[in-house]
Design a protein around this motif. Sequence first.
Motif, PDB file in Angstrom:
ATOM      1  N   SER A 183       0.931  -1.239  -0.090  1.00 32.01           N
ATOM      2  CA  SER A 183       0.141   0.015   0.011  1.00 32.01           C
ATOM      3  C   SER A 183       0.958   1.317   0.131  1.00 32.01           C
ATOM      4  CB  SER A 183      -0.883   0.023   1.200  1.00 32.01           C
ATOM      5  OG  SER A 183      -1.723  -1.126   1.019  1.00 32.01           O
TER       6      SER A 183
ATOM      7  N   THR B 225       3.752   1.585  -1.364  1.00 30.24           N
ATOM      8  CA  THR B 225       4.259   1.922  -2.522  1.00 30.24           C
ATOM      9  C   THR B 225       3.252   2.263  -3.521  1.00 30.24           C
ATOM     10  OG1 THR B 225       4.060  -0.156  -3.204  1.00 30.24           O
ATOM     11  CG2 THR B 225       6.332   0.244  -2.540  1.00 30.24           C
ATOM     12  N   SER B 226       2.110   1.807  -3.441  1.00 30.60           N
ATOM     13  CA  SER B 226       0.994   2.006  -4.422  1.00 30.60           C
ATOM     14  C   SER B 226       0.704   3.634  -4.133  1.00 30.60           C
ATOM     15  CB  SER B 226      -0.241   1.470  -4.075  1.00 30.60           C
ATOM     16  OG  SER B 226      -0.054   0.096  -4.411  1.00 30.60           O
TER      17      SER B 226
ATOM     18  N   PHE C 112       2.917   6.080  -3.033  1.00 26.33           N
ATOM     19  CA  PHE C 112       3.681   6.778  -3.479  1.00 26.33           C
ATOM     20  C   PHE C 112       3.580   6.996  -5.031  1.00 26.33           C
ATOM     21  CE2 PHE C 112       8.252   6.466  -4.816  1.00 26.33           C
ATOM     22  CZ  PHE C 112       8.630   7.990  -4.769  1.00 26.33           C
ATOM     23  N   ALA C 113       3.246   5.859  -5.792  1.00 28.56           N
ATOM     24  CA  ALA C 113       3.142   6.113  -7.205  1.00 28.56           C
ATOM     25  C   ALA C 113       1.979   6.878  -7.538  1.00 28.56           C
ATOM     26  CB  ALA C 113       2.796   4.681  -7.795  1.00 28.56           C
ATOM     27  N   ILE C 114       0.715   6.809  -6.751  1.00 25.11           N
ATOM     28  CA  ILE C 114      -0.358   7.512  -7.132  1.00 25.11           C
ATOM     29  C   ILE C 114      -0.060   9.227  -6.855  1.00 25.11           C
ATOM     30  CG2 ILE C 114      -2.616   8.105  -6.455  1.00 25.11           C
ATOM     31  CD1 ILE C 114      -3.045   5.021  -6.312  1.00 25.11           C
TER      32      ILE C 114
ATOM     33  N   TYR D  87       2.978  10.875  -6.324  1.00 21.76           N
ATOM     34  CA  TYR D  87       4.118  11.441  -6.882  1.00 21.76           C
ATOM     35  C   TYR D  87       4.365  11.346  -8.424  1.00 21.76           C
ATOM     36  CZ  TYR D  87       5.351  13.018  -2.013  1.00 21.76           C
ATOM     37  OH  TYR D  87       5.024  13.807  -1.079  1.00 21.76           O
ATOM     38  N   PHE D  88       3.582  10.589  -8.833  1.00 22.63           N
ATOM     39  CA  PHE D  88       3.757  10.293 -10.343  1.00 22.63           C
ATOM     40  C   PHE D  88       2.731  10.736 -11.136  1.00 22.63           C
ATOM     41  CE2 PHE D  88       6.999   7.683  -8.208  1.00 22.63           C
ATOM     42  CZ  PHE D  88       7.976   7.818  -8.916  1.00 22.63           C
ATOM     43  N   ARG D  89       2.841  11.373 -12.717  1.00 19.43           N
ATOM     44  CA  ARG D  89       1.810  11.302 -13.355  1.00 19.43           C
ATOM     45  C   ARG D  89       2.118  10.452 -14.300  1.00 19.43           C
ATOM     46  NH1 ARG D  89       0.317  13.213  -9.859  1.00 19.43           N
ATOM     47  NH2 ARG D  89      -0.072  15.206  -9.163  1.00 19.43           N
ATOM     48  N   PHE D  90       1.025   9.649 -14.841  1.00 18.89           N
ATOM     49  CA  PHE D  90       1.131   8.575 -15.631  1.00 18.89           C
ATOM     50  C   PHE D  90      -0.012   8.289 -16.103  1.00 18.89           C
ATOM     51  CE2 PHE D  90       1.253   6.561 -11.438  1.00 18.89           C
ATOM     52  CZ  PHE D  90       0.071   5.510 -11.876  1.00 18.89           C
TER      53      PHE D  90
ATOM     54  N   ARG E 156      -3.579   6.521 -14.499  1.00 19.64           N
ATOM     55  CA  ARG E 156      -3.351   6.758 -13.164  1.00 19.64           C
ATOM     56  C   ARG E 156      -4.537   6.589 -12.370  1.00 19.64           C
ATOM     57  NH1 ARG E 156      -3.689  11.344 -10.780  1.00 19.64           N
ATOM     58  NH2 ARG E 156      -3.006  11.591  -8.508  1.00 19.64           N
TER      59      ARG E 156
ATOM     60  N   ALA F 191      -5.919   3.009 -12.381  1.00 13.32           N
ATOM     61  CA  ALA F 191      -5.219   2.292 -10.945  1.00 13.32           C
ATOM     62  C   ALA F 191      -5.719   2.381  -9.951  1.00 13.32           C
ATOM     63  CB  ALA F 191      -3.738   2.489 -11.264  1.00 13.32           C
TER      64      ALA F 191
ATOM     65  N   THR G 287      -3.947   2.011   1.566  1.00 12.89           N
ATOM     66  CA  THR G 287      -3.390   2.846   0.380  1.00 12.89           C
ATOM     67  C   THR G 287      -3.990   4.354   0.403  1.00 12.89           C
ATOM     68  OG1 THR G 287      -3.579   0.736  -1.321  1.00 12.89           O
ATOM     69  CG2 THR G 287      -3.299   3.105  -2.071  1.00 12.89           C
TER      70      THR G 287
ATOM     71  N   PRO H 279      13.599   9.571  -7.179  1.00 13.20           N
ATOM     72  CA  PRO H 279      12.360   9.087  -6.394  1.00 13.20           C
ATOM     73  C   PRO H 279      12.491   7.985  -5.429  1.00 13.20           C
ATOM     74  CG  PRO H 279      12.422   8.414  -8.811  1.00 13.20           C
ATOM     75  CD  PRO H 279      13.568   9.308  -8.537  1.00 13.20           C
TER      76      PRO H 279
ATOM     77  N   ILE I 191       6.501  16.661  -8.661  1.00  7.13           N
ATOM     78  CA  ILE I 191       6.257  15.165  -9.007  1.00  7.13           C
ATOM     79  C   ILE I 191       7.663  14.799  -9.608  1.00  7.13           C
ATOM     80  CG2 ILE I 191       3.801  15.194  -9.303  1.00  7.13           C
ATOM     81  CD1 ILE I 191       4.183  15.228 -12.351  1.00  7.13           C
ATOM     82  N   PHE I 192       7.549  13.331  -9.750  1.00  2.66           N
ATOM     83  CA  PHE I 192       8.778  12.666 -10.460  1.00  2.66           C
ATOM     84  C   PHE I 192       8.312  12.454 -11.995  1.00  2.66           C
ATOM     85  CE2 PHE I 192       9.670  12.127  -5.979  1.00  2.66           C
ATOM     86  CZ  PHE I 192      10.733  12.592  -6.012  1.00  2.66           C
TER      87      PHE I 192
ATOM     88  N   GLN J 279       8.032   7.342 -15.957  1.00  5.89           N
ATOM     89  CA  GLN J 279       6.791   6.742 -16.650  1.00  5.89           C
ATOM     90  C   GLN J 279       6.745   5.188 -16.087  1.00  5.89           C
ATOM     91  OE1 GLN J 279       3.856   7.985 -18.192  1.00  5.89           O
ATOM     92  NE2 GLN J 279       4.790   9.774 -17.122  1.00  5.89           N
TER      93      GLN J 279
ATOM     94  N   LEU K 260       8.625   3.418 -13.568  1.00  7.83           N
ATOM     95  CA  LEU K 260       8.870   3.352 -12.033  1.00  7.83           C
ATOM     96  C   LEU K 260       7.433   2.997 -11.141  1.00  7.83           C
ATOM     97  CD1 LEU K 260      10.544   2.798  -9.611  1.00  7.83           C
ATOM     98  CD2 LEU K 260      10.687   5.148  -9.231  1.00  7.83           C
ATOM     99  N   PRO K 261       6.437   4.192 -11.508  1.00  2.00           N
ATOM    100  CA  PRO K 261       5.105   3.800 -10.875  1.00  2.00           C
ATOM    101  C   PRO K 261       4.473   2.602 -11.241  1.00  2.00           C
ATOM    102  CG  PRO K 261       4.802   5.627 -12.711  1.00  2.00           C
ATOM    103  CD  PRO K 261       6.382   5.294 -12.403  1.00  2.00           C
TER     104      PRO K 261
ATOM    105  N   LEU L  15       5.783   0.080  -8.960  1.00  2.00           N
ATOM    106  CA  LEU L  15       5.394   0.469  -7.563  1.00  2.00           C
ATOM    107  C   LEU L  15       4.024  -0.088  -7.242  1.00  2.00           C
ATOM    108  CD1 LEU L  15       7.089   4.089  -7.058  1.00  2.00           C
ATOM    109  CD2 LEU L  15       7.525   1.974  -5.804  1.00  2.00           C
ATOM    110  N   LEU L  16       3.180   0.038  -8.438  1.00  2.00           N
ATOM    111  CA  LEU L  16       1.914  -0.441  -8.301  1.00  2.00           C
ATOM    112  C   LEU L  16       1.749  -1.889  -8.413  1.00  2.00           C
ATOM    113  CD1 LEU L  16      -0.191   2.367 -10.084  1.00  2.00           C
ATOM    114  CD2 LEU L  16      -0.592   1.819  -7.709  1.00  2.00           C
TER     115      LEU L  16
ATOM    116  N   GLN M 153       0.141  -4.622  -5.775  1.00  2.00           N
ATOM    117  CA  GLN M 153      -1.200  -4.469  -5.320  1.00  2.00           C
ATOM    118  C   GLN M 153      -2.278  -4.483  -6.407  1.00  2.00           C
ATOM    119  OE1 GLN M 153      -2.981  -3.305  -2.493  1.00  2.00           O
ATOM    120  NE2 GLN M 153      -3.120  -1.125  -2.607  1.00  2.00           N
ATOM    121  N   LEU M 154      -1.869  -4.309  -7.640  1.00  2.00           N
ATOM    122  CA  LEU M 154      -2.810  -4.346  -8.659  1.00  2.00           C
ATOM    123  C   LEU M 154      -2.865  -5.863  -8.987  1.00  2.00           C
ATOM    124  CD1 LEU M 154      -1.954  -1.552 -11.158  1.00  2.00           C
ATOM    125  CD2 LEU M 154      -4.004  -1.831  -9.666  1.00  2.00           C
TER     126      LEU M 154
END
Lengths: 282, 292
Positions: free
Chosen positions: A96, A98-99, A101-103, A105-108, A111, A114, A160, A185, B5-6, B9, B11-12, B15-16, B19-20
């Motif tokens: 949770s 790491t999830s 953190f991804a949600i 601190y990142f824009r992908f 998103r 997820a 999360t 990161p 933000i970092f 593309q 890495l996230p 990290l997910l 869980q996914l």
Amino acid sequence: MVEDRPWLNRLTHLVLILGVLIVAFPVYVALIASTHPATAFSTGVIPLWPGDQMWENYSLMMGSGLSTAGAPPLAGMILNSLIMALVIATGKIAISVTSAFAIVYFRFRFRQLAFWAIFVTLMLPVEVRIVPTFKVVADLGMLNSYAGLTVPLIASATATFLFRQVFLTIPDELTEAARIDGAGPMKFFRDILLPLSQTNIAALFVILFIYGWNQYLWPLLITTDASYYTVVASIKRLAQAVDSVPQWNLVMAAVILAMLPPVLVVVGMQRLFVKGLVETEK
Amino acid sequence: MKRTIFGNQVLPWLLLAPQLVVTLVFFLWPAAQAIWQSFLREDAFGLNTSFVWFLNYRALLNDGDYMAALGTTAIFSVSVAALSMGLALGLAVSVDRLVKRAPLYTTLLVWPYAVAPVIAGILWWFIFNPTIGILPYLLDRVGYDWNHRLQSGDAMMLVVIAAAWKQVSYNFLFFVAGLQSIPASLREAAAIDGAGPVKRFATITFPLLAPTTFFLMVVNVTYTMFDTFGIIDATTGGGPNQATTILIYKIYADGFLALNLGSSAAQSVILMAIVIVLTMIQFRYIEKKVAY
């Protein structure tokens, strides 16, 4: 307190003492029952004062169990429960954090998708989708294994969200400063985010440990091999087998042993427990 | 929303990933299976499966047992919520009045949270045991013949008490938190104006606790609908005469014991819909709380 009213003060204490007694009553009865020999129950009513068989009953249950009831020694089951609770608590927190953190601190791309996929799990408690989930675990060959006991319960929308909330309150200046100093990161995650969320992690751990320890339906379904039984899921088996040949003293000894670890955690870490409970509901 | 933000593309997704994967394999896929299965019907030998549209759902609506389970669940949830919240509110108001000793009482009241529902069930089952239990013995003296193995009312009472006992500590903690967020100045002003403790509670404290009370009602209903499976399974087994068969227990009984997969899946889907509604209500409440 707004004003001093002696009778109201007395009433307050009376209400609280009654409350404490009602809350403690069933456990007191069980504790007393676990200190008597089996013959104490043939007189028709439960004894209310301690007997002298406490050591015998507890060591019998820990060491050899009730073989006639198909119940292995409690020591092994308590160890299984401990493994299950620790793996679930650690696993939920690890995936949770790491999830989140991804949600945060990142824009992908995808998103939002997820995020929603994790969110939806909140609405699918294991009891609701029990039959198909059991089938998936059986097809993966995970019945009667520690992986089967823990991995399917490890996804956590609640945890999360909690970490997402925590990360959102961490000032952007910290991230900027870290980036200017050349931190990537993962370094930022390890050296700034994790230390800052330490108390949240500890509080959540207390709640999740209790959650993992108290699992009932899931271990009941996926363990048929006695060496993977957990203590909470085995209580019913013990109690029912014993119903024909009443050995209440032994069942109650098992009940006390099964509830002791999580109760000690709550009493010993009350502040973290309350923090965790209030936070996970936000 | 973060401004800083970092840019990575890949890495996230790494990290997910854990869980996914767990979510997809053990949550979304089985839920989809349940929905699919709810439109199917197997013959008695499991040889033929046919797509039957909403037949399983229609069968449930015409099934007296299912409707009875729905009613039982409603009675069970409301009774547990009322009993445990009532007790918890009384205790919370008392602790809130105290200047000293409040932490000691709190410690002595919160530990049942850690007791598993199945263990709470077994504890009360022992106390209410018709042959050797202490409460039937006392009830017998006042002329009541307690037997939860035969009498539906007694069985329901047993599971309600066990479920409520475990939930008191949770409700207590949230009521205490709710009481502490009410400004003392309001109550002081009322006291100066001559309002007694009862009047202050009825006109100031209780109305201001409304958000907490509402939130706890939703949480308690969710708790009784799902987490009390252990209590029912270990004490009454849904009986006597299905008097304590709640929805979750029926899914289990129909799916695992009776192997009626289509019907069990349709029941799962209905229950999922109920959870979604409850979760939505809960989230709306939280949004409001954040807004002030």
